[in-house]
Write a protein that holds these residues in place. Sequence first.
Motif, PDB file in Angstrom:
ATOM      1  N   ARG A  28      45.501  38.898  37.737  1.00  0.00           N
ATOM      2  CA  ARG A  28      44.663  37.745  37.380  1.00  0.00           C
ATOM      3  C   ARG A  28      43.306  38.209  36.869  1.00  0.00           C
ATOM      4  NH1 ARG A  28      44.077  33.349  41.782  1.00  0.00           N
ATOM      5  NH2 ARG A  28      43.484  32.120  39.959  1.00  0.00           N
ATOM      6  N   LEU A  29      42.745  39.214  37.530  1.00  0.00           N
ATOM      7  CA  LEU A  29      41.428  39.709  37.117  1.00  0.00           C
ATOM      8  C   LEU A  29      41.505  40.427  35.773  1.00  0.00           C
ATOM      9  CD1 LEU A  29      40.147  41.087  40.544  1.00  0.00           C
ATOM     10  CD2 LEU A  29      39.488  38.950  39.411  1.00  0.00           C
ATOM     11  N   ARG A  30      42.599  41.131  35.550  1.00  0.00           N
ATOM     12  CA  ARG A  30      42.746  41.887  34.296  1.00  0.00           C
ATOM     13  C   ARG A  30      43.081  40.961  33.132  1.00  0.00           C
ATOM     14  NH1 ARG A  30      47.367  43.880  32.277  1.00  0.00           N
ATOM     15  NH2 ARG A  30      48.407  43.675  34.308  1.00  0.00           N
ATOM     16  N   LYS A  31      44.057  40.078  33.321  1.00  0.00           N
ATOM     17  CA  LYS A  31      44.504  39.224  32.224  1.00  0.00           C
ATOM     18  C   LYS A  31      43.594  38.013  32.009  1.00  0.00           C
ATOM     19  CE  LYS A  31      49.389  40.425  32.838  1.00  0.00           C
ATOM     20  NZ  LYS A  31      50.745  39.897  33.157  1.00  0.00           N
ATOM     21  N   GLY A  32      43.152  37.440  33.111  1.00  0.00           N
ATOM     22  CA  GLY A  32      42.333  36.236  32.983  1.00  0.00           C
ATOM     23  C   GLY A  32      40.875  36.524  32.695  1.00  0.00           C
ATOM     24  N   ALA A  33      40.296  37.490  33.411  1.00  0.00           N
ATOM     25  CA  ALA A  33      38.868  37.767  33.254  1.00  0.00           C
ATOM     26  C   ALA A  33      38.590  38.961  32.353  1.00  0.00           C
ATOM     27  CB  ALA A  33      38.235  38.007  34.634  1.00  0.00           C
ATOM     28  N   GLY A  34      39.651  39.716  32.007  1.00  0.00           N
ATOM     29  CA  GLY A  34      39.460  40.885  31.147  1.00  0.00           C
ATOM     30  C   GLY A  34      38.741  42.024  31.828  1.00  0.00           C
ATOM     31  N   LEU A  35      38.840  42.105  33.143  1.00  0.00           N
ATOM     32  CA  LEU A  35      38.132  43.150  33.871  1.00  0.00           C
ATOM     33  C   LEU A  35      38.826  44.502  33.727  1.00  0.00           C
ATOM     34  CD1 LEU A  35      37.025  41.500  37.246  1.00  0.00           C
ATOM     35  CD2 LEU A  35      35.985  41.359  34.975  1.00  0.00           C
ATOM     36  N   THR A  36      38.020  45.548  33.626  1.00  0.00           N
ATOM     37  CA  THR A  36      38.523  46.915  33.586  1.00  0.00           C
ATOM     38  C   THR A  36      38.891  47.363  34.999  1.00  0.00           C
ATOM     39  OG1 THR A  36      36.306  47.790  33.871  1.00  0.00           O
ATOM     40  CG2 THR A  36      37.069  47.450  31.603  1.00  0.00           C
ATOM     41  N   PRO A  37      39.641  48.461  35.122  1.00  0.00           N
ATOM     42  CA  PRO A  37      40.012  48.926  36.467  1.00  0.00           C
ATOM     43  C   PRO A  37      38.821  49.158  37.382  1.00  0.00           C
ATOM     44  CG  PRO A  37      41.380  50.015  34.846  1.00  0.00           C
ATOM     45  CD  PRO A  37      40.355  49.228  34.073  1.00  0.00           C
ATOM     46  N   VAL A  38      37.718  49.693  36.868  1.00  0.00           N
ATOM     47  CA  VAL A  38      36.566  49.941  37.731  1.00  0.00           C
ATOM     48  C   VAL A  38      35.927  48.637  38.186  1.00  0.00           C
ATOM     49  CG1 VAL A  38      34.908  50.202  35.813  1.00  0.00           C
ATOM     50  CG2 VAL A  38      34.454  51.298  38.018  1.00  0.00           C
ATOM     51  N   LYS A  39      35.916  47.624  37.327  1.00  0.00           N
ATOM     52  CA  LYS A  39      35.388  46.324  37.735  1.00  0.00           C
ATOM     53  C   LYS A  39      36.291  45.680  38.792  1.00  0.00           C
ATOM     54  CE  LYS A  39      32.816  44.973  33.562  1.00  0.00           C
ATOM     55  NZ  LYS A  39      32.678  43.955  32.498  1.00  0.00           N
ATOM     56  N   ILE A  40      37.592  45.807  38.597  1.00  0.00           N
ATOM     57  CA  ILE A  40      38.528  45.250  39.577  1.00  0.00           C
ATOM     58  C   ILE A  40      38.329  45.928  40.933  1.00  0.00           C
ATOM     59  CG2 ILE A  40      40.974  45.045  40.190  1.00  0.00           C
ATOM     60  CD1 ILE A  40      41.553  44.764  37.168  1.00  0.00           C
ATOM     61  N   ALA A  41      38.192  47.237  40.912  1.00  0.00           N
ATOM     62  CA  ALA A  41      37.969  47.966  42.166  1.00  0.00           C
ATOM     63  C   ALA A  41      36.683  47.505  42.841  1.00  0.00           C
ATOM     64  CB  ALA A  41      37.910  49.461  41.885  1.00  0.00           C
ATOM     65  N   LEU A  42      35.643  47.261  42.059  1.00  0.00           N
ATOM     66  CA  LEU A  42      34.367  46.824  42.624  1.00  0.00           C
ATOM     67  C   LEU A  42      34.493  45.432  43.245  1.00  0.00           C
ATOM     68  CD1 LEU A  42      31.413  47.780  42.888  1.00  0.00           C
ATOM     69  CD2 LEU A  42      30.929  46.510  40.787  1.00  0.00           C
TER      70      LEU A  42
ATOM     71  N   ALA B  36      51.037  35.677  39.847  1.00  0.00           N
ATOM     72  CA  ALA B  36      50.530  37.001  39.465  1.00  0.00           C
ATOM     73  C   ALA B  36      49.664  37.561  40.583  1.00  0.00           C
ATOM     74  CB  ALA B  36      49.730  36.917  38.171  1.00  0.00           C
ATOM     75  N   SER B  37      49.647  38.880  40.693  1.00  0.00           N
ATOM     76  CA  SER B  37      48.803  39.524  41.705  1.00  0.00           C
ATOM     77  C   SER B  37      47.335  39.308  41.358  1.00  0.00           C
ATOM     78  CB  SER B  37      49.099  41.022  41.760  1.00  0.00           C
ATOM     79  OG  SER B  37      48.673  41.650  40.555  1.00  0.00           O
ATOM     80  N   ILE B  38      46.461  39.528  42.349  1.00  0.00           N
ATOM     81  CA  ILE B  38      45.038  39.331  42.105  1.00  0.00           C
ATOM     82  C   ILE B  38      44.537  40.305  41.051  1.00  0.00           C
ATOM     83  CG2 ILE B  38      44.338  40.858  44.001  1.00  0.00           C
ATOM     84  CD1 ILE B  38      42.532  37.677  42.680  1.00  0.00           C
ATOM     85  N   SER B  39      45.064  41.528  41.058  1.00  0.00           N
ATOM     86  CA  SER B  39      44.653  42.498  40.038  1.00  0.00           C
ATOM     87  C   SER B  39      45.037  42.025  38.646  1.00  0.00           C
ATOM     88  CB  SER B  39      45.275  43.868  40.324  1.00  0.00           C
ATOM     89  OG  SER B  39      44.754  44.426  41.510  1.00  0.00           O
TER      90      SER B  39
END
Length: 398
Positions: free
Chosen positions: A281-295, A276-279
């Motif tokens: 992984r961050l979205r599915k695994g950590a539950g991060l929102t788009p703004v958190k992923i961008a940060l 999976a892409s890093i985005s």
Amino acid sequence: MSRPDALVIGAGPAGLMAADVLSAAGKQVLVVDRMPSPGRKFLMAGKSGLNLTKVEPPEAFATAYGPAHTWLAPMLAAFGPDAVQDWARGLGQEVFTGSTGRVFPNAMKASPLLRAWLARLQAQGVTLRTRWRWTGWAKDGGVSFETPDGPQHVAAQAVILALGGASWRRLGSDGAWVDWIGAPCAPFAPANVGIARRWSDHMPGHFGTPLKGIAMQAGALRSRGEVVLSARGIEGGGIYALSPALRTGASLVLDLCPDLTAEDLARRLARVPRKASISARLRKGAGLTPVKIALVQECARPLPTSPETLAAQLKAVTVAHDGARPLDEAISVAGGLQAQALDAQLMLRDRPGVFACGEMLDWEAPTGGYLLTGCFATGRRAGQGALRWLDQAACEVR
């Protein structure tokens, strides 16, 4: 020449509270302000709901004022959260307490409360003059002003200074009084203010989006609250509480998953397929929102691939910054008239009969009800001190 019992310079919350105390005791009070109308910063605070105070244990409430709590404590104990609520109700404004302990008027704005307060002051005989700009002390000990009707001179038996700090100049606080106060002052510094940061080109699409569910740390200070990314940096209540550390150069460290331990977060990240892409992984695994992923992609590259190391990174993202935003953008200030210049009644030691209160004093506190309560409490103490001064002078005459 005007000769009231007491002159109050500054018609903000602290000055009006001092005038309330004095006029309720039957003293003739003149309140002057350099702006066209009173309470301008008070009204501005009301645009976000007018957080009057906060209900919490007295020890926790006092420590929100940092090092200044040691000398503010008696004033806060005498006029703390319970007293503030009773005061508002006494003006016909019911209040409610939110889930975080913050107290607001039911009207969720300042104008009804200010109108009721000014009406009470008028009924108690207070005279209010606007567009009066203080120009300094007169040689005879009185006070000089520039007014729409020309120079005016006031010789009052007691003077209460409620001149504000040096933020939001357009609302009346410019700190110019430091040049002629004649007492030791700490330099002004921005408090409850955002931080400056220059973002890369991929961030503008996220400006204005709230960053929720995070914990923040700067130096020894910690905070949980909402912030917003902007073209100028980071703003919002969560960051304001860290102002004392951030303005002196401390790093800002964000925990993007504060409700998970590093171990729990690592296990969640490990469940996401490695391809999976890093985005993703961050979205599915950590539950991060788009703004958190961008940060994360803005501030934490290159990101580690190990779930354990990535989890640790998400729990401590360091955001480089260029310090606090300018003083005039700050909600409040640190610095001002130092405690050593005042006695327990907030009278200037080198100017008998002159008292000071509110944000012009050297204290700071985070938003959340602490600022207004501090202004109310110090205004009340200055008013009581001036009342005692006037009564002593009357006894000596008799």
